[in-house]
Design a protein around this motif. Structure first.
Motif, PDB file in Angstrom:
ATOM      1  N   THR A  82       0.866  -1.182   0.000  1.00 52.47           N
ATOM      2  CA  THR A  82       0.000   0.000   0.000  1.00 52.47           C
ATOM      3  C   THR A  82       0.899   1.227   0.000  1.00 52.47           C
ATOM      4  N   GLU A  83       0.752   2.060  -1.019  1.00 59.77           N
ATOM      5  CA  GLU A  83       1.544   3.286  -1.145  1.00 59.77           C
ATOM      6  C   GLU A  83       0.761   4.439  -0.518  1.00 59.77           C
ATOM      7  N   VAL A  84       1.345   5.117   0.455  1.00 56.14           N
ATOM      8  CA  VAL A  84       0.702   6.274   1.093  1.00 56.14           C
ATOM      9  C   VAL A  84       1.399   7.526   0.593  1.00 56.14           C
ATOM     10  N   VAL A  85       0.626   8.412  -0.047  1.00 56.04           N
ATOM     11  CA  VAL A  85       1.218   9.577  -0.719  1.00 56.04           C
ATOM     12  C   VAL A  85       0.463  10.845  -0.349  1.00 56.04           C
ATOM     13  N   GLY A  94      -0.959  14.312  -2.113  1.00 57.50           N
ATOM     14  CA  GLY A  94      -1.234  15.149  -3.273  1.00 57.50           C
ATOM     15  C   GLY A  94      -1.470  14.394  -4.574  1.00 57.50           C
ATOM     16  N   ASP A  95      -2.156  15.075  -5.498  1.00 57.52           N
ATOM     17  CA  ASP A  95      -2.542  14.480  -6.785  1.00 57.52           C
ATOM     18  C   ASP A  95      -1.346  14.139  -7.666  1.00 57.52           C
ATOM     19  N   SER A  96      -0.340  15.019  -7.685  1.00 55.47           N
ATOM     20  CA  SER A  96       0.791  14.835  -8.592  1.00 55.47           C
ATOM     21  C   SER A  96       1.527  13.524  -8.319  1.00 55.47           C
ATOM     22  N   LEU A  97       1.908  13.313  -7.071  1.00 58.03           N
ATOM     23  CA  LEU A  97       2.612  12.082  -6.713  1.00 58.03           C
ATOM     24  C   LEU A  97       1.709  10.865  -6.883  1.00 58.03           C
ATOM     25  N   CYS A  98       0.462  11.004  -6.517  1.00 54.90           N
ATOM     26  CA  CYS A  98      -0.502   9.908  -6.670  1.00 54.90           C
ATOM     27  C   CYS A  98      -0.564   9.448  -8.125  1.00 54.90           C
ATOM     28  N   HIS A  99      -0.649  10.411  -9.047  1.00 58.78           N
ATOM     29  CA  HIS A  99      -0.731  10.087 -10.480  1.00 58.78           C
ATOM     30  C   HIS A  99       0.555   9.408 -10.952  1.00 58.78           C
ATOM     31  N   GLU A 100       1.709   9.954 -10.549  1.00 59.32           N
ATOM     32  CA  GLU A 100       3.001   9.422 -11.016  1.00 59.32           C
ATOM     33  C   GLU A 100       3.194   7.985 -10.548  1.00 59.32           C
ATOM     34  N   ILE A 101       2.819   7.695  -9.323  1.00 63.91           N
ATOM     35  CA  ILE A 101       2.973   6.332  -8.808  1.00 63.91           C
ATOM     36  C   ILE A 101       1.939   5.397  -9.437  1.00 63.91           C
ATOM     37  N   LYS A 102       0.750   5.913  -9.685  1.00 62.89           N
ATOM     38  CA  LYS A 102      -0.310   5.098 -10.280  1.00 62.89           C
ATOM     39  C   LYS A 102       0.067   4.602 -11.671  1.00 62.89           C
ATOM     40  N   ILE A 103       0.750   5.439 -12.441  1.00 57.41           N
ATOM     41  CA  ILE A 103       1.089   5.052 -13.823  1.00 57.41           C
ATOM     42  C   ILE A 103       2.474   4.391 -13.926  1.00 57.41           C
ATOM     43  N   ASN A 156      -0.283  -2.110  -9.859  1.00 57.56           N
ATOM     44  CA  ASN A 156      -1.228  -2.941  -9.091  1.00 57.56           C
ATOM     45  C   ASN A 156      -1.164  -2.727  -7.584  1.00 57.56           C
ATOM     46  N   ASN A 157      -0.270  -1.842  -7.114  1.00 58.90           N
ATOM     47  CA  ASN A 157      -0.245  -1.548  -5.681  1.00 58.90           C
ATOM     48  C   ASN A 157      -1.441  -0.686  -5.299  1.00 58.90           C
ATOM     49  N   THR A 158      -1.927  -0.857  -4.095  1.00 59.19           N
ATOM     50  CA  THR A 158      -2.984   0.007  -3.564  1.00 59.19           C
ATOM     51  C   THR A 158      -2.383   1.382  -3.258  1.00 59.19           C
ATOM     52  N   ILE A 159      -3.110   2.453  -3.566  1.00 58.87           N
ATOM     53  CA  ILE A 159      -2.627   3.810  -3.281  1.00 58.87           C
ATOM     54  C   ILE A 159      -3.623   4.516  -2.365  1.00 58.87           C
ATOM     55  N   ILE A 160      -3.105   5.075  -1.273  1.00 57.55           N
ATOM     56  CA  ILE A 160      -3.915   5.898  -0.374  1.00 57.55           C
ATOM     57  C   ILE A 160      -3.383   7.324  -0.464  1.00 57.55           C
ATOM     58  N   LYS A 161      -4.255   8.229  -0.866  1.00 52.12           N
ATOM     59  CA  LYS A 161      -3.834   9.614  -1.082  1.00 52.12           C
ATOM     60  C   LYS A 161      -4.369  10.540   0.001  1.00 52.12           C
ATOM     61  N   PHE A 162      -3.460  11.318   0.598  1.00 56.38           N
ATOM     62  CA  PHE A 162      -3.817  12.418   1.493  1.00 56.38           C
ATOM     63  C   PHE A 162      -3.710  13.719   0.696  1.00 56.38           C
ATOM     64  N   ASP A 163      -4.577  14.681   1.006  1.00 57.26           N
ATOM     65  CA  ASP A 163      -4.387  16.009   0.409  1.00 57.26           C
ATOM     66  C   ASP A 163      -4.812  17.187   1.293  1.00 57.26           C
ATOM     67  N   ASN A 196     -10.060   3.965   7.169  1.00 56.10           N
ATOM     68  CA  ASN A 196     -10.670   2.685   6.769  1.00 56.10           C
ATOM     69  C   ASN A 196      -9.780   1.947   5.782  1.00 56.10           C
ATOM     70  N   ASP A 197      -9.207   2.687   4.832  1.00 57.32           N
ATOM     71  CA  ASP A 197      -8.320   2.070   3.834  1.00 57.32           C
ATOM     72  C   ASP A 197      -7.043   1.541   4.487  1.00 57.32           C
ATOM     73  N   LEU A 198      -6.505   2.295   5.456  1.00 58.94           N
ATOM     74  CA  LEU A 198      -5.318   1.833   6.177  1.00 58.94           C
ATOM     75  C   LEU A 198      -5.625   0.562   6.969  1.00 58.94           C
ATOM     76  N   GLU A 199      -6.785   0.539   7.595  1.00 58.19           N
ATOM     77  CA  GLU A 199      -7.168  -0.639   8.378  1.00 58.19           C
ATOM     78  C   GLU A 199      -7.352  -1.864   7.481  1.00 58.19           C
ATOM     79  N   GLU A 200      -7.864  -1.627   6.282  1.00 60.73           N
ATOM     80  CA  GLU A 200      -8.021  -2.728   5.315  1.00 60.73           C
ATOM     81  C   GLU A 200      -6.654  -3.264   4.898  1.00 60.73           C
TER      82      GLU A 200
END
Length: 257
Positions: A5-8, A10-19, A25-32, A77-81
């Motif tokens: 699970t990648e914890v990031v 902002g949108d910019s980093l979230c997008h870069e890691i997603k692509i 296929n890693n789960t991404i949890i985004k804070f902003d 909730n996502d972290l607990e999952e």
């Protein structure tokens, strides 16, 4: 195959890691949320509150659509999952950008009494000039991923205690100064803003904000709000109002004397 699970932040980093290929296929949890200027008094309920005046300015003058309350419950909730699935939880952050670093402290505090596989990556350990992982491209992020460090229980406790100290202070703002988090009032940067504007003379607000951001890693909306406060206090005057607020022309009051 390892579940991550990648914890990031902002949108910019979230997008870069997603692509990216390396985290496919890693789960991404985004804070902003802007931890740096939120009221933290309800953080034990995983709720952040933004200053009403700040929200009003940003929504009316900069055409954003932000609420003055931000719930972190879905993120929890996502972290607990992820914990339930025994995922390795990897936090991408930095010692240089305040909101990203506060996100890291918040997560460490949440995990302080939970057994987990918690890892951290600091962008400034890859490149000391890189103030945030959001400034990195896919290849650089992949190289940074090789520097991941599993946090010990002692380290998590240390970061959790740092978070608790910040909550206890709960002043208007939190900044990073001399590599440490410092709690300050909104007027902390007044002299720096006024001195920089004196140096620049009569300029568009956006030009002043840009120059300030090159020295101090706060968001443009935060500096815009701090300038707005100085305009209200009549320490800065608007000499040319523009319908796009940040393009209004401003100068210090003392230049008129």
């Amino acid at each position: 195959m390892e579940n991550i699970t990648e914890v990031v932040f902002g949108d910019s980093l979230c997008h870069e890691i997603k692509i990216s290929k390396f985290s496919k296929n890693n789960t991404i949890i985004k804070f902003d949320p802007l931890f740096s200027i939120c009221d933290l008094s309800n953080i034990d309920k995983h709720t952040l509150t933004l200053n009403d005046e700040y929200c009003s300015l940003i929504n009316s003058e900069l055409s954003y659509d932000i609420s003055n309350t931000y719930s972190l419950k879905n993120i929890i909730n996502d972290l607990e999952e992820s914990i339930k699935n025994n995922n390795k939880i990897r936090i991408w952050t930095t010692h240089k950008q305040i909101d990203s670093y506060l996100m890291f402290l918040y997560v460490c505090n949440y995990f302080s009494n939970i057994d987990s596989y918690l890892y951290v990556l600091f962008s400034d350990e890859f490149d000391k000039e890189c103030y945030s992982p959001s400034c990195m491209n896919e290849n650089e992020l992949e190289e940074l991923s090789k520097l991941e460090h599993r946090l010990t229980k002692e380290e998590i406790k240390k970061y959790s205690n740092e978070w608790k100290e910040i909550i206890n202070d709960n002043l208007d703002m939190r900044i990073i100064e001399n590599n440490k988090v410092k709690s300050v009032t909104f007027d902390y940067y007044n002299d720096i803003i006024l001195n920089k504007l004196n140096e620049l003379g009569e300029v568009k607000m956006v030009s002043l904000v840009g120059r300030l951001m090159s020295d101090i890693h706060l968001y443009d909306t935060v500096f815009t709000y701090l300038i707005y406060r100085l305009i209200k206090e009549e320490k800065i005057i608007v000499t040319g109002k523009d319908e796009r607020y940040w393009k209004s022309i401003i100068k210090t009051k003392k230049e008129e004397i």
